[in-house]
Design a protein around this motif. Structure first.
Motif, mmCIF file in Angstrom:
data_model
loop_
_atom_site.group_PDB
_atom_site.id
_atom_site.type_symbol
_atom_site.label_atom_id
_atom_site.label_comp_id
_atom_site.label_asym_id
_atom_site.label_seq_id
_atom_site.Cartn_x
_atom_site.Cartn_y
_atom_site.Cartn_z
ATOM 1 N N TRP A 92 0.805 -1.217 0.000
ATOM 2 C CA TRP A 92 0.000 0.000 0.000
ATOM 3 C C TRP A 92 0.840 1.270 0.000
ATOM 4 N N ALA A 93 2.157 1.142 -0.038
ATOM 5 C CA ALA A 93 3.024 2.317 -0.008
ATOM 6 C C ALA A 93 2.880 3.100 -1.315
ATOM 7 N N GLY A 94 2.691 4.397 -1.200
ATOM 8 C CA GLY A 94 2.578 5.259 -2.372
ATOM 9 C C GLY A 94 1.246 5.195 -3.081
ATOM 10 N N TYR A 95 0.273 4.478 -2.526
ATOM 11 C CA TYR A 95 -1.032 4.399 -3.185
ATOM 12 C C TYR A 95 -1.847 5.650 -2.877
ATOM 13 N N ARG A 96 -2.540 6.140 -3.888
ATOM 14 C CA ARG A 96 -3.422 7.291 -3.728
ATOM 15 C C ARG A 96 -4.696 7.043 -4.523
ATOM 16 N N ARG A 97 -5.801 7.131 -3.851
ATOM 17 C CA ARG A 97 -7.084 6.888 -4.488
ATOM 18 C C ARG A 97 -7.485 8.076 -5.337
ATOM 19 N N ASN A 98 -8.151 7.795 -6.460
ATOM 20 C CA ASN A 98 -8.672 8.856 -7.300
ATOM 21 C C ASN A 98 -9.875 9.504 -6.614
ATOM 22 N N HIS A 99 -9.732 10.767 -6.256
ATOM 23 C CA HIS A 99 -10.836 11.486 -5.638
ATOM 24 C C HIS A 99 -10.769 12.948 -6.050
ATOM 25 N N LYS A 100 -11.871 13.604 -5.866
ATOM 26 C CA LYS A 100 -11.967 14.996 -6.267
ATOM 27 C C LYS A 100 -11.383 15.888 -5.186
ATOM 28 N N LYS A 120 -13.929 7.850 4.364
ATOM 29 C CA LYS A 120 -14.056 6.402 4.275
ATOM 30 C C LYS A 120 -13.653 5.945 2.883
ATOM 31 N N THR A 121 -13.101 4.762 2.808
ATOM 32 C CA THR A 121 -12.782 4.183 1.500
ATOM 33 C C THR A 121 -14.044 3.598 0.882
ATOM 34 N N ARG A 169 -5.585 5.090 5.750
ATOM 35 C CA ARG A 169 -4.125 5.193 5.593
ATOM 36 C C ARG A 169 -3.620 4.249 4.509
ATOM 37 N N THR A 170 -4.117 3.040 4.488
ATOM 38 C CA THR A 170 -3.652 2.054 3.505
ATOM 39 C C THR A 170 -4.413 2.137 2.190
ATOM 40 N N GLY A 171 -5.631 2.698 2.189
ATOM 41 C CA GLY A 171 -6.418 2.780 0.964
ATOM 42 C C GLY A 171 -7.174 1.525 0.610
ATOM 43 N N VAL A 172 -7.213 0.539 1.502
ATOM 44 C CA VAL A 172 -7.892 -0.725 1.223
ATOM 45 C C VAL A 172 -9.399 -0.516 1.307
ATOM 46 N N CYS A 173 -10.147 -1.129 0.411
ATOM 47 C CA CYS A 173 -11.604 -1.005 0.421
ATOM 48 C C CYS A 173 -12.166 -1.728 1.641
ATOM 49 N N MET A 174 -13.428 -1.447 1.958
ATOM 50 C CA MET A 174 -14.027 -1.989 3.174
ATOM 51 C C MET A 174 -14.184 -3.508 3.102
ATOM 52 N N LYS A 175 -14.415 -4.035 1.920
ATOM 53 C CA LYS A 175 -14.563 -5.486 1.777
ATOM 54 C C LYS A 175 -13.260 -6.195 2.122
ATOM 55 N N GLN A 176 -12.141 -5.709 1.585
ATOM 56 C CA GLN A 176 -10.849 -6.311 1.884
ATOM 57 C C GLN A 176 -10.406 -6.008 3.320
ATOM 58 N N GLN A 177 -10.822 -4.861 3.866
ATOM 59 C CA GLN A 177 -10.486 -4.549 5.258
ATOM 60 C C GLN A 177 -11.167 -5.525 6.215
ATOM 61 N N LYS A 178 -12.392 -5.921 5.914
ATOM 62 C CA LYS A 178 -13.088 -6.908 6.739
ATOM 63 C C LYS A 178 -12.378 -8.261 6.675
ATOM 64 N N LYS A 179 -11.978 -8.674 5.461
ATOM 65 C CA LYS A 179 -11.219 -9.920 5.334
ATOM 66 C C LYS A 179 -9.899 -9.831 6.079
ATOM 67 N N LEU A 180 -9.284 -8.659 6.074
ATOM 68 C CA LEU A 180 -8.002 -8.469 6.753
ATOM 69 C C LEU A 180 -8.153 -8.641 8.263
ATOM 70 N N HIS A 181 -9.202 -8.066 8.850
ATOM 71 C CA HIS A 181 -9.437 -8.214 10.281
ATOM 72 C C HIS A 181 -9.683 -9.681 10.641
ATOM 73 N N GLU A 182 -10.480 -10.370 9.840
ATOM 74 C CA GLU A 182 -10.754 -11.782 10.119
ATOM 75 C C GLU A 182 -9.489 -12.624 10.011
ATOM 76 N N ALA A 183 -8.637 -12.343 9.022
ATOM 77 C CA ALA A 183 -7.401 -13.106 8.866
ATOM 78 C C ALA A 183 -6.442 -12.848 10.019
ATOM 79 N N VAL A 184 -6.376 -11.604 10.513
ATOM 80 C CA VAL A 184 -5.487 -11.288 11.641
ATOM 81 C C VAL A 184 -5.950 -12.006 12.899
#
Length: 246
Positions: free
Chosen positions: A95-103, A110-111, A160-175
């Protein structure tokens, strides 16, 4: 009628050099060819081997991509040690250097909910969705450590990481699963015990005392007999529930 014919002839006269130039070039090329070189190529035929080469290259690239997906599907932790990952990310997290496209210059609070909906992929997906070889798994310890703070042991916020909410939920469960299975270490708060044994002496775990024997005219609680209700309040209650009182 004569004027229109003259205009057409002038237009054809202007276009004649551009039309005759390819044919003249083709004739010069035929003169330069050695004798017995084979049949001359046609002026309006495009070499078909170029199409075949491009199609074969595309098929090879698609086959290599499918093979890579199958190779890292069962063992996603091998991807973080491969040369492909090192060339793409180096020693930095995914996630280093990632920047989401936003106005505007201020990112949203929120992501996005998800980056892939069916067959549609949003523009500039999150660091996990953009790389199909980055798979969240409780045994993929090196990937999970990239999203955990080394100071607090908490998972980084998705803003901070730019991860979407779906992947963030999977990340919490995996941790949580990785910590339960012992793949990730975590700190337990230290509690100092006094050494006393409260297994039988404490009132919460001790035997229940027998009920007190009641005599006539005595109340269970001594202070209950001293309480006197207000007569006005009692009259209001009786009047309100008169129909229900017997």
């Amino acid at each position: 009628m004569a004027a229109s014919i003259r205009g057409i002839t002038k237009f054809l006269g202007r276009l004649s050099p551009s039309l005759l130039h390819p044919s003249r070039t083709y004739q010069l090329c035929l003169r330069r060819l050695p004798v017995g070189a084979g049949p001359a190529p046609s002026l309006f035929t495009f070499p078909s081997h170029l199409f075949c080469t491009a199609a074969s290259l595309q098929q090879d690239e698609a086959a290599q991509a499918a093979e890579a997906l199958l190779r890292y599907k069962d063992r996603p932790w091998d991807y973080l040690e491969s040369e492909e990952y090192i060339e793409k990310y180096g020693i930095e997290p995914v996630w280093a250097g990632y920047r989401r496209n936003h106005k505007g210059g201020i990112p949203p609070q929120k992501t996005r909910k998800t980056c892939i909906r069916g067959e549609k992929i949003c523009g500039n997906p999150c660091p996990v969705c953009r790389d199909p070889n980055v798979i969240i798994h409780h045994q993929n310890v090196k990937l999970l450590q990239q999203f955990i703070s080394p100071h607090t042991g908490m998972v980084y916020d998705p803003t901070r990481t730019g991860v979407c909410m779906k992947q963030q939920k999977k990340l919490h469960e995996a941790v949580v699963t990785a910590r339960d299975h012992g793949f990730l270490s975590f700190q337990i708060p230290y509690v100092e015990f006094s050494g006393e044994d409260y297994s039988n002496s404490h009132d919460a775990v001790g035997s229940t005392p027998p009920a007190q024997s009641l005599t006539s005219g005595e109340t269970w609680y001594q202070w209950y007999s001293e309480m006197a209700p207000d007569e006005d309040e009692v009259a209001k209650v009786k009047k309100k529930y008169k129909a229900y009182l017997k």
